[in-house]
Scaffold this motif. Sequence first.
Motif, PDB file in Angstrom:
ATOM      1  N   UNK A 101       6.700  17.989  13.013  1.00 21.61           N
ATOM      2  CA  UNK A 101       7.173  17.143  11.923  1.00 21.61           C
ATOM      3  C   UNK A 101       6.282  15.913  11.738  1.00 21.61           C
ATOM      4  N   UNK A 102       5.865  15.286  12.832  1.00 16.60           N
ATOM      5  CA  UNK A 102       5.032  14.093  12.734  1.00 16.60           C
ATOM      6  C   UNK A 102       3.702  14.403  12.056  1.00 16.60           C
ATOM      7  N   UNK A 103       3.148  15.589  12.319  1.00 17.13           N
ATOM      8  CA  UNK A 103       1.870  15.950  11.696  1.00 17.13           C
ATOM      9  C   UNK A 103       2.045  16.208  10.206  1.00 17.13           C
ATOM     10  N   UNK A 104       3.124  16.845   9.814  1.00 18.69           N
ATOM     11  CA  UNK A 104       3.419  17.022   8.389  1.00 18.69           C
ATOM     12  C   UNK A 104       3.408  15.664   7.673  1.00 18.69           C
ATOM     13  N   UNK A 105       4.107  14.710   8.249  1.00 16.18           N
ATOM     14  CA  UNK A 105       4.226  13.396   7.619  1.00 16.18           C
ATOM     15  C   UNK A 105       2.877  12.669   7.580  1.00 16.18           C
ATOM     16  N   UNK A 150       5.512  11.717  -5.247  1.00 13.54           N
ATOM     17  CA  UNK A 150       6.816  11.373  -4.684  1.00 13.54           C
ATOM     18  C   UNK A 150       7.695  12.613  -4.562  1.00 13.54           C
ATOM     19  N   UNK A 151       7.641  13.480  -5.595  1.00  7.95           N
ATOM     20  CA  UNK A 151       8.420  14.719  -5.525  1.00  7.95           C
ATOM     21  C   UNK A 151       7.903  15.630  -4.417  1.00  7.95           C
ATOM     22  N   UNK A 152       6.577  15.678  -4.268  1.00  4.00           N
ATOM     23  CA  UNK A 152       6.015  16.499  -3.197  1.00  4.00           C
ATOM     24  C   UNK A 152       6.396  15.943  -1.832  1.00  4.00           C
ATOM     25  N   UNK A 153       6.403  14.623  -1.719  1.00  2.00           N
ATOM     26  CA  UNK A 153       6.808  14.006  -0.453  1.00  2.00           C
ATOM     27  C   UNK A 153       8.250  14.366  -0.126  1.00  2.00           C
ATOM     28  N   UNK A 154       9.129  14.306  -1.135  1.00  3.33           N
ATOM     29  CA  UNK A 154      10.524  14.674  -0.911  1.00  3.33           C
ATOM     30  C   UNK A 154      10.640  16.137  -0.499  1.00  3.33           C
ATOM     31  N   UNK A 155       9.831  17.006  -1.144  1.00  4.54           N
ATOM     32  CA  UNK A 155       9.857  18.428  -0.774  1.00  4.54           C
ATOM     33  C   UNK A 155       9.363  18.636   0.644  1.00  4.54           C
ATOM     34  N   UNK A 156       8.330  17.895   1.044  1.00  2.00           N
ATOM     35  CA  UNK A 156       7.811  18.001   2.413  1.00  2.00           C
ATOM     36  C   UNK A 156       8.864  17.590   3.429  1.00  2.00           C
ATOM     37  N   UNK A 157       9.506  16.467   3.157  1.00  2.00           N
ATOM     38  CA  UNK A 157      10.546  15.985   4.062  1.00  2.00           C
ATOM     39  C   UNK A 157      11.678  16.994   4.167  1.00  2.00           C
ATOM     40  N   UNK A 158      12.098  17.530   3.019  1.00  3.35           N
ATOM     41  CA  UNK A 158      13.208  18.490   3.024  1.00  3.35           C
ATOM     42  C   UNK A 158      12.820  19.757   3.779  1.00  3.35           C
ATOM     43  N   UNK A 159      11.583  20.227   3.580  1.00  2.01           N
ATOM     44  CA  UNK A 159      11.136  21.427   4.281  1.00  2.01           C
ATOM     45  C   UNK A 159      11.071  21.200   5.781  1.00  2.01           C
ATOM     46  N   UNK A 160      10.585  20.026   6.180  1.00  8.13           N
ATOM     47  CA  UNK A 160      10.503  19.715   7.617  1.00  8.13           C
ATOM     48  C   UNK A 160      11.893  19.697   8.239  1.00  8.13           C
ATOM     49  N   UNK A 161      12.818  19.065   7.568  1.00  2.00           N
ATOM     50  CA  UNK A 161      14.162  18.982   8.123  1.00  2.00           C
ATOM     51  C   UNK A 161      14.822  20.363   8.173  1.00  2.00           C
ATOM     52  N   UNK A 190      -2.485 -12.114   3.138  1.00  2.00           N
ATOM     53  CA  UNK A 190      -2.938 -12.892   2.011  1.00  2.00           C
ATOM     54  C   UNK A 190      -2.422 -12.232   0.727  1.00  2.00           C
ATOM     55  N   UNK A 191      -2.767 -12.819  -0.411  1.00  2.00           N
ATOM     56  CA  UNK A 191      -2.377 -12.253  -1.693  1.00  2.00           C
ATOM     57  C   UNK A 191      -2.810 -10.794  -1.737  1.00  2.00           C
ATOM     58  N   UNK A 192      -1.879  -9.897  -2.019  1.00  5.83           N
ATOM     59  CA  UNK A 192      -2.184  -8.475  -1.981  1.00  5.83           C
ATOM     60  C   UNK A 192      -1.273  -7.728  -2.946  1.00  5.83           C
ATOM     61  N   UNK A 193      -1.560  -6.469  -3.148  1.00  6.23           N
ATOM     62  CA  UNK A 193      -0.774  -5.631  -4.036  1.00  6.23           C
ATOM     63  C   UNK A 193       0.173  -4.780  -3.190  1.00  6.23           C
ATOM     64  N   UNK A 194       1.408  -4.663  -3.632  1.00  2.31           N
ATOM     65  CA  UNK A 194       2.431  -3.965  -2.854  1.00  2.31           C
ATOM     66  C   UNK A 194       3.239  -3.059  -3.778  1.00  2.31           C
ATOM     67  N   UNK A 195       3.464  -1.839  -3.349  1.00  2.00           N
ATOM     68  CA  UNK A 195       4.162  -0.848  -4.163  1.00  2.00           C
ATOM     69  C   UNK A 195       5.098  -0.060  -3.257  1.00  2.00           C
ATOM     70  N   UNK A 196       6.285   0.247  -3.768  1.00  2.00           N
ATOM     71  CA  UNK A 196       7.245   1.026  -3.004  1.00  2.00           C
ATOM     72  C   UNK A 196       7.917   2.068  -3.864  1.00  2.00           C
ATOM     73  N   UNK A 197       8.206   3.239  -3.292  1.00  2.00           N
ATOM     74  CA  UNK A 197       8.860   4.332  -4.021  1.00  2.00           C
ATOM     75  C   UNK A 197      10.006   4.870  -3.171  1.00  2.00           C
ATOM     76  N   UNK A 198      11.224   4.923  -3.720  1.00  2.00           N
ATOM     77  CA  UNK A 198      12.328   5.515  -2.950  1.00  2.00           C
ATOM     78  C   UNK A 198      12.180   7.033  -2.908  1.00  2.00           C
ATOM     79  N   UNK A 199      12.648   7.632  -1.836  1.00  2.17           N
ATOM     80  CA  UNK A 199      12.662   9.089  -1.697  1.00  2.17           C
ATOM     81  C   UNK A 199      14.108   9.559  -1.693  1.00  2.17           C
ATOM     82  N   UNK A 200      14.403  10.497  -2.577  1.00  2.00           N
ATOM     83  CA  UNK A 200      15.758  11.033  -2.696  1.00  2.00           C
ATOM     84  C   UNK A 200      15.722  12.541  -2.462  1.00  2.00           C
ATOM     85  N   UNK A 201      16.623  13.017  -1.637  1.00  2.50           N
ATOM     86  CA  UNK A 201      16.716  14.446  -1.352  1.00  2.50           C
ATOM     87  C   UNK A 201      18.142  14.894  -1.626  1.00  2.50           C
ATOM     88  N   UNK A 202      18.282  15.890  -2.495  1.00  2.00           N
ATOM     89  CA  UNK A 202      19.610  16.402  -2.867  1.00  2.00           C
ATOM     90  C   UNK A 202      20.510  15.275  -3.371  1.00  2.00           C
TER      91      UNK A 202
END
Length: 529
Positions: free
Chosen positions: A23-27, A153-164, A112-124
């Motif tokens: 699982x850790x390698x998938x992530x 983001x959708x692929x990440x959610x699919x990866x997480x779901x497949x791993x679980x 220092x001043x930097x750019x920051x971005x976040x995306x929620x992951x939703x499964x089912x």
Amino acid sequence: MTPSPVLTTLLPLLDDLSRDLPQAEHYQRLLLALRACLPCDALALLRLEDDLLVPVAVLGLSPDTLGRRFRVSEHPRLAQVLASRGATRFAADCELPDPYDGLVEGTRGRLQVHDCLGCPLTIDDRPWGLLSLDSLDPARFGHIDLPSLEAFTRLAAATVKACERMNSLTRQAADEHRRAETWRQAARCTPSRELIGTSPAHRHLLKEIDLVAKSQLSVLISGETGVGKELVAQAVHQQSDRRHKPLISLNCAALPETLVESELFGHVRGAFSGATGSRGGKFELADGGTLFLDEVGELPLSVQAKLLRVLQNGQLQRLGSDQECHVDVRIIAATNRELAEEVRAGRFRADLYHRLGAYPLRVPALRERDGDVLLLAGHFLERGRTRLQPSGLGLSQSARDALLAYDWPGNVRELEHLIGRAMLRARANSARSPLPLQLSAADLELTAVATPTTAAAQVADTQLPPGGLRQAVDAYQRQLIETVLSRNQGNLSATARHLQIDRGNLHRLTRRLGLTTDGRTTRRNGPPG
């Protein structure tokens, strides 16, 4: 037609979904692919557990990040990402505190001043966690390709779901759900009870715990002082079918010999001086659940025989009573002694040893857990950050090197106390600095552990007293016995067990060395005649 660079990057991830990878390698491969699509300096994949965000994979962040647990209510940026339906970008001049202050590789102190971005992951349709991206370039995400980010983001959610899902196929789904629910409930009350580590030795221990927890076998946990034997006992209980019943603990080394039997089996009124009423023992309190006997090697032989009888037929008698009662208790015992050696020396019953050790679990020393020291350090730093309320808290490279090079004779307990002291020193040294705390090797004050060679050299340089070896040995024995007697408040039986000698031999030795014990104190009468 030539495929797009984004598609070329994502295709290997689609292939990974059908591969049997850890699982850790998938992530980790997921984050590498994201960085190839959207170049940035730091990425993190965090799983939501109640109010905690647990890092499961990071890139560009210090290794100790994996040991941290970010409480959502204490980190407004993370809370804002989880509450959004899409990507959230924070302005370069955003005043909200950044959870990664001091953790991004290549930076020193506050980000220092930097750019920051976040995306929620939703499964089912349920929130699973989030992806975070940080770039030291404040304009990096200004013209981001949103369709590519949404696809990823959708692929990440699919990866997480497949791993679980793949993980659930290796164990019974219902049991896994109950275990997770139990741990989530425990985490709300005692977040420090988690067993943290990714080393092969630690993963082997977790597999052993998972294997034995569902059985009814007695478990004997061995390991050096400070490795976390009590945490292992709690993990076995929490993953067992008895988790909804109590886990009762008894430190066998903390009680005088005269009280051990009463604590275990209870007593009735008048059973001994001071017994003004009837009282149930630890076995009755643990009925239906688990009894954890810490330092079981300290039990007197007389009590060992009675304990064996309870383990064999589940029947016990309170002190001073003729009535028997039945108990259903699973025993988990722990010791830092070599009980097999104690059996050969006649200080521990062989039949009780084999009864307790139906399934032995050895907890590895910290020096055997490659790299786990940094994860544990990060865990203790995050707990310290909650208490001390600094703007940020991190480890310098020199501190990481020092932690990895040290031998840790006191194991995880020593690391926890050392991190606590280092945070206080660092805060005192940088009280007027607006930068986040960065622990240095100097703050840790680690000293090398003496090796046998250096110890032998110290002995060789020691000046013998005029009386030669005999007088030197007597002086050492006198000092050692005085120290242990003082720790045991003058209790000769407890001192004998600690020194691993017969009580009668200890009494004769104290007389020969000119020592007497009078209850709670020890005094020297003078040199032996």
